[in-house]
Design an enzyme around this catalytic site. Sequence first.
Site, short mmCIF file in Angstrom:
data_model
loop_
_atom_site.label_atom_id
_atom_site.label_comp_id
_atom_site.label_asym_id
_atom_site.label_seq_id
_atom_site.Cartn_x
_atom_site.Cartn_y
_atom_site.Cartn_z
N SER A 151 40.49 25.84 -12.90
CA SER A 151 41.34 26.93 -13.71
C SER A 151 40.64 28.30 -13.91
O SER A 151 41.18 29.23 -14.17
CB SER A 151 42.12 26.21 -14.84
OG SER A 151 40.86 26.00 -15.74
N SER A 207 37.15 22.69 -13.93
CA SER A 207 37.77 23.80 -13.90
C SER A 207 36.70 24.88 -13.85
O SER A 207 36.81 26.20 -13.91
CB SER A 207 38.80 24.16 -15.29
OG SER A 207 39.91 23.73 -14.88
N LYS A 257 36.93 34.31 -20.25
CA LYS A 257 38.38 33.65 -19.87
C LYS A 257 39.08 33.84 -20.84
O LYS A 257 38.80 33.62 -22.22
CB LYS A 257 37.82 31.81 -19.74
CG LYS A 257 38.98 31.21 -19.19
CD LYS A 257 38.49 29.72 -18.75
CE LYS A 257 39.81 29.09 -17.99
NZ LYS A 257 39.31 27.50 -17.90
#
Lengths: 95, 493
Positions: free
Chosen positions: B159, B183, B79
């Site tokens: 997210s 998330s 990420k």
Amino acid sequence: MSVDVSTVKRVAHLARIAVSEADVERMTGQLNAILGFVEQLDEVNVEGVEPMTSVTPIAMKKRRDEVDDGGKAADIVANAPIHEENFFVVPKVVE
Amino acid sequence: MTDLTALTIAEARDQLKAKAITATELTGAYIQAIENANDALNIYVAQTPEKALEMAKTSDARLATGQAGALEGIPLGIKDLFGTEGVHTQAGSHILDGFKPHYESTVTANLWADGAVMLGKLNMDEFAMGSSNETSFYGPVKNPWRANGSNMDLVPGGSSGGSAAAVAAHLCAGATATDTGGSIRQPAAFTGTVGIKPTYGRCSRWGIVAFASSLDQAGPIARDVRDAAILLKSMASVDPKDTTSVDIAVPDYEAAIGKPLAGIKIGIPKEYRVEGMPEEIEKLWQQGIAWLKDAGASIVDISLPHTKYALPAYYIVAPAEASSNLARYDGVRYGLRVPGKDIVDMYEKTRATGFGEEVKRRVMIGTYVLSAGYYDAYYLKAQKVRTLIKKDFEDAFHAGVHAILTPATPSAAFGIADQDMAADPVKMYLNDIFTVTVNMAGLPGIAIPAGLDAKGLPLGLQLIGRPFDEETLFQAGYVIEQAAGKFTAPKWW
């Protein structure tokens, strides 16, 4: 509680975010929607309740107050938009 | 030859050890898959094929001499929130333009030390603020899943939308992710993948771009429960560089998989039955209860009375912490600078240009609730409510409950540019209604795919555990996975 246009302008300045009149108009509505949503908390009786300071019941770790890292000024400034001789360069602050 | 990207981490690990495949071949297969798919899905914001092949080569050498680490030669996506030395790290934001850290986050350093291979950085909502991956400066990620007979693009959740989509589309063997209000778990549920947010303090936050420091936790997204257990074992550590990293040894999570559920008590909280929740989700929840019961767990009804206040309290605590954390983006030390007539003008223009709408909204809310005269009414009150939310869980655990079963999300994946959500930010926030309680209480939570809805889209269940008892989540999660089966998106890209 709700915010008006002048409060939104004041908060934007505190947050150091430039806003146009149109931004302020739009943000006022959106911030009030969020503040309206969080107003539900008024229903909760929190008398005598301690505010949370740590989610884990573990004492914060401490270490000796000794320098264990450093001497890497070039690394620190490497990503700055403008730097000179290991200094960050900013617009003139003091007259 | 079979498609190497179809292998789970556990399968690839076995084949690498047996020398049936090499890390270079495996990495090459992923690099090719990313090249073929990324224009369509917008999952990777930075690809590092040269670095990946170099790391794979090192892995092959270590495999040859029997020095393989736990993740030797396993290609992962990272990420964009994790600091990776010399590699694009922008948290999906314009304000971090060009930022390449001179350090490595503890979590990614742990993965590389165990032999994992980095394929690149994954798209995400800007500063992890969002539930659809649409707030990214790099544009939305497309969910590899589409409804039956439809070609409408759906969001992968957020997210960690890039992480979940990458795992679902087989563009990495597993991915790192982070979870502040849901998330990891919400995108996992939207993409038919497994995501676990461990207990607060289990993974070091050092070197991860901060959003809300008292809520942020890193965790993996993987194709199945076993892979998630393997990844978490490597990601988790005790780190002197993070004062909230807890000094408890990391157990072998994989060993918990396959243990019987006899003696395990699962709580079912009545407050998670919310108004307007689709019938299908309620049905899935009942199915999950039945699966766990069949496997020998005992089921008890419980009450978590402050559940409905978790989301409003979160929208005070998280923005407050974010407004403080994001103060560092000032155009001076890294990233974007927009010139101004003086230094304050430079700050204001830089932040106005560099932050997207959602980030500005949250920084503004946070600044407001922390401003003079409002602190007690908002922030202090929210932290008191947080104490009550945590106490609800503690009461259930004291009464003998080992884990709690809930739906993961109130709906399946929705469309990109959904009009209702665009018009009202609160509507988007409601995506996290079942996951956010877990962050507020610092507990571990896992999302496991449990079925498909009538349109053929994945739905997930969530298990919430006692602090530092991720093992029970893997144990019970595996039972759900065995009963539900696994779900793979039909390839259209």
